[in-house]
Design an enzyme around this catalytic site. Structure first.
Site, short mmCIF file in Angstrom:
data_model
loop_
_atom_site.label_atom_id
_atom_site.label_comp_id
_atom_site.label_asym_id
_atom_site.label_seq_id
_atom_site.Cartn_x
_atom_site.Cartn_y
_atom_site.Cartn_z
N GLU A 198 0.52 -0.74 -0.01
CA GLU A 198 -0.12 -0.09 -0.11
C GLU A 198 1.40 1.50 -0.41
OE1 GLU A 198 -2.91 2.88 0.00
OE2 GLU A 198 -3.36 0.66 -0.12
N THR B 149 -6.33 3.57 -4.72
CA THR B 149 -5.55 1.01 -4.70
C THR B 149 -7.15 0.30 -6.16
OG1 THR B 149 -4.98 1.34 -2.42
CG2 THR B 149 -6.11 -0.08 -3.18
N HIS C 159 -0.96 3.73 5.11
CA HIS C 159 -1.58 3.87 4.39
C HIS C 159 -2.23 5.88 4.68
CE1 HIS C 159 -5.14 5.75 2.27
NE2 HIS C 159 -5.09 5.02 1.72
N ASP D 44 1.32 0.06 -5.60
CA ASP D 44 0.08 0.20 -6.36
C ASP D 44 -0.13 2.09 -6.47
OD1 ASP D 44 -0.23 1.55 -3.22
OD2 ASP D 44 -2.39 1.04 -3.46
N HIS D 45 0.18 2.67 -5.49
CA HIS D 45 0.91 4.15 -6.37
C HIS D 45 1.67 5.34 -5.10
CE1 HIS D 45 -2.40 5.26 -2.12
NE2 HIS D 45 -2.90 4.18 -3.09
#
Length: 636
Positions: free
Chosen positions: A245, A291, A407, A466-467
């Site tokens: 994440e 996500t 996150h 993911d990003h």
């Protein structure tokens, strides 16, 4: 009219000040600065002008109400932009089922100075009270509000004309919301976005089987033949796909306070005996879906939507996703593991369309207070509690493990932080390294558990970020972290996320420098399993192939290649970092290719075109009624 004029000026000034303070719109010349100043005027004239149709002091009441509504819309965009570097769209507003779990993040993005953004409303209320006895009791003649509205339309027309001069085909060609807000303003952008969303929702109705032909021809022409060294070498092997994440590649080998932030991941990258191939020029391509976009892209080789999340707005589309392909072609059982609510991002519906057999959500985990922080289950108990379910899955399986702790706003209990925070003064950036270390530790323990269970050696292991975790709203702190200025090109380069893969029985390549991205994962994995990707509608190409197409499109129309990049309409030399004043025809052609590819993917998504496509004679369309994601005990 005097009250209206005061309200208009206050609205105009406040909007312009917020543009300057809160948004990084990339104003680069006098014309753009003038348009940024001008565009609130047309919105103010039109929206506030509507109140003039009321009677007597109701005019003042409606002016205050309208100004308050517009202020709320602006402030919502301010808070949203502080993390996402983006603006709210209609598609985002449709994702209301996600808002309940975002409370902590939203509050962390608010600042005390934001109270100043209510001053215009307070002044208008005070002024309204003072003028209480002076309001006329008759309705003003219609020509007055009509004249005001006409003036607003005229100002908007001038605004749009000047914008088209500075940025031709503004409304037709750009995927970048930054441009629309810079040239037309936040309120006009909202109207434009509403119109576009309405149009996109009707595209499925008018689509037919002929629309998929252009898409099929393009993806077939882009096809890259598999690398014989890897083709089929993973057939029948378990696949364990690990989602990191908000994890950016700059964390690999980064040292803070003299310590490696991610020592375990670093060992996978550098220890050749472990047989991993690490792609150090791998980029995420997510947009507002973050996500969920990553999941969509990496299971379908389709791009996410330019606005909102496809999971929320296109969840009922027909998909020919990796779980369904593996299940039909090689008898794989698929499972997704995620310590969060099953309906977040509409996952419990979308996964059915993907053909996912099992979805292990919060009902399968111990979500007691000591195990949960921020968005859901902490990574260490998540991996620990996932192991029994993983061991019970029918083999071969495709298991997607989704972490959560790293996150925003990067919260971690003090006793679980094994690394001191950074010292930039930016809380999100400083804590980011602590949660990244925690993720690294949880991954190391998970690998030990896999080996103990006998699942590691004979499994394809795939790890990816993911990003981005740190948006460009934190450029000051990030410049301190990496020791250089965050230019537009540097920001694009920071969109690298790690991707590494281990195929049992195949020597890893160490570090592979090929430029690649999320859309490339499906064709790469299919070829490793011995499934030819040519049958499917895929926008990526095999990363191990000699014919791999190494340009990386971003969702907003920017792109990056090995030698040059195009960011916000400006071309850069990747080696010298200098602006390319006169881009070549090949560079311009690449820009056209990127926009064409994004447009074709949008046609697939908005038109639900895969319902008209059959990959091969053995293909069976996914029946969502075959899937039911409720824990067994709940049905007894």
């Amino acid at each position: 009219m005097g009250f209206f004029a005061i309200a208009l000026v206050l609205f105009w000034i406040k909007t312009y000040i917020i543009y300057l303070i809160e948004f990084d719109l990339g104003v680069s010349n006098g014309m753009q600065q003038f348009l940024l100043f001008l565009n609130p005027l047309s919105s103010g004239l039109i929206f506030l002008g509507l109140a003039l149709f009321a009677k007597g002091k109701k005019v003042g009441i409606w002016i205050i109400i309208i100004e308050a509504v517009l202020s709320f819309l602006m402030y919502a965009n301010v808070v949203f932009y502080r993390f996402n570097s983006d603006f709210i769209t209609v598609a985002v507003l449709m994702q209301t089922e996600n808002f309940g779990s975002l409370g902590g993040s939203i509050v962390s993005l608010m600042e005390w100075r934001d109270l100043l953004y209510t001053l215009d409303i307070i002044l208008l209320i005070v002024l309204f009270k003072k003028l209480n006895i002076n309001w006329t009791v008759v309705r003003t003649k219609a020509r007055r509000p009509i004249t005001v509205l006409a003036a607003g339309i005229l100002v908007f027309t001038i605004n749009l004309g000047l914008a088209e001069i500075d940025r031709p085909q503004l409304l037709e060609r750009t995927f970048d919301r930054n441009y629309l807000v810079k040239y037309l303003g936040i309120y006009n952008f909202t109207i434009y976005d509403t119109i576009q969303s309405t149009k996109s929702s009707t595209q499925r109705v008018f689509a037919d089987s002929s629309d998929i032909t252009e898409v099929e021809n393009y993806t077939k022409s882009k096809y890259a033949k598999p690398n014989a060294e890897f083709f089929g070498k993973g057939a029948g092997k378990n696949i364990i796909k690990i989602h990191l994440e908000s994890f950016q590649s700059f964390l690999i080998d980064y040292e803070l306070h003299g310590e490696e932030v991610t020592p375990f991941l670093n060992s996978l990258v550098h220890d050749e005996s472990l047989d991993y191939t690490y792609f150090d020029n791998f980029f995420h391509q997510t947009e507002q879906g973050k996500t969920a976009d990553a999941e969509l892209i990496m299971d379908n080789s389709l791009y996410g939507l330019p606005q909102g999340s496809a999971f929320s707005t296109k969840g009922n589309n027909t998909y020919q996703a990796l779980p369904a392909i593996l299940g039909q072609q090689q008898g794989y059982t698929s499972g997704i593991f995620h310590g969060d609510g099953k309906s977040f991002w509409n996952r419990d519906e979308v996964y059915k369309s993907f053909g996912v057999d099992e979805f292990y959500h919060e009902d399968y985990y111990d979500m007691s207070e000591e195990n949960v922080i921020n968005y859901g289950l902490k990574d260490k108990p998540f991996f620990e509690q996932s192991m029994p379910y993983l061991e019970e899955m029918d083999q071969p399986f495709y298991a997607h493990m989704m972490t959560l702790t790293n996150h925003h706003p990067y919260l971690i209990d003090e006793e679980e932080a094994s690394l001191a925070p950074a010292e930039t003064g930016d809380g999100s950036v400083d804590r980011y390294f602590q949660t990244a270390r925690y993720l690294d530790e949880s991954l190391e323990q998970f690998f030990s558990d896999l080996k103990e269970a006998g699942l590691y050696e004979d499994s394809i292991i795939m790890i990816y970020g993911d990003h981005y975790g740190i948006s460009d709203n934190h450029n000051r702190a990030m410049a301190e972290i990496i020791g250089e200025e965050i230019t537009p090109l540097k920001n694009a380069e920071l969109q690298r996320v790690p991707f590494m893969i281990r195929v049992p029985g195949v020597d890893g390549q160490g570090t592979n420098h090929e430029y690649s991205s999320m859309v490339d994962v499906v064709p790469t994995l299919l070829h490793i399993l011995g499934i030819d990707s040519l049958d499917y509608i895929l926008f990526g190409t095999d990363m191990f192939s000699e014919d791999h197409k190494d340009f990386v499109p971003f969702r907003n129309g920017d792109f990056i290649t090995e030698k040059y990049s195009s960011i916000s309409g400006v071309y850069y030399d990747n080696e010298t970092k200098e602006v390319i004043e006169e881009p070549t025809e090949d560079m311009k052609a690449m820009k056209e290719t990127v926009l064409h590819e994004l447009g074709l993917s949008d046609k697939v998504m908005y038109g639900d075109l895969l319902r008209f496509y059959t990959p091969n004679e053995d293909w069976e369309p996914v029946d969502v009624n075959d899937y039911f994601y409720v824990k067994e005990e709940e049905t007894e």
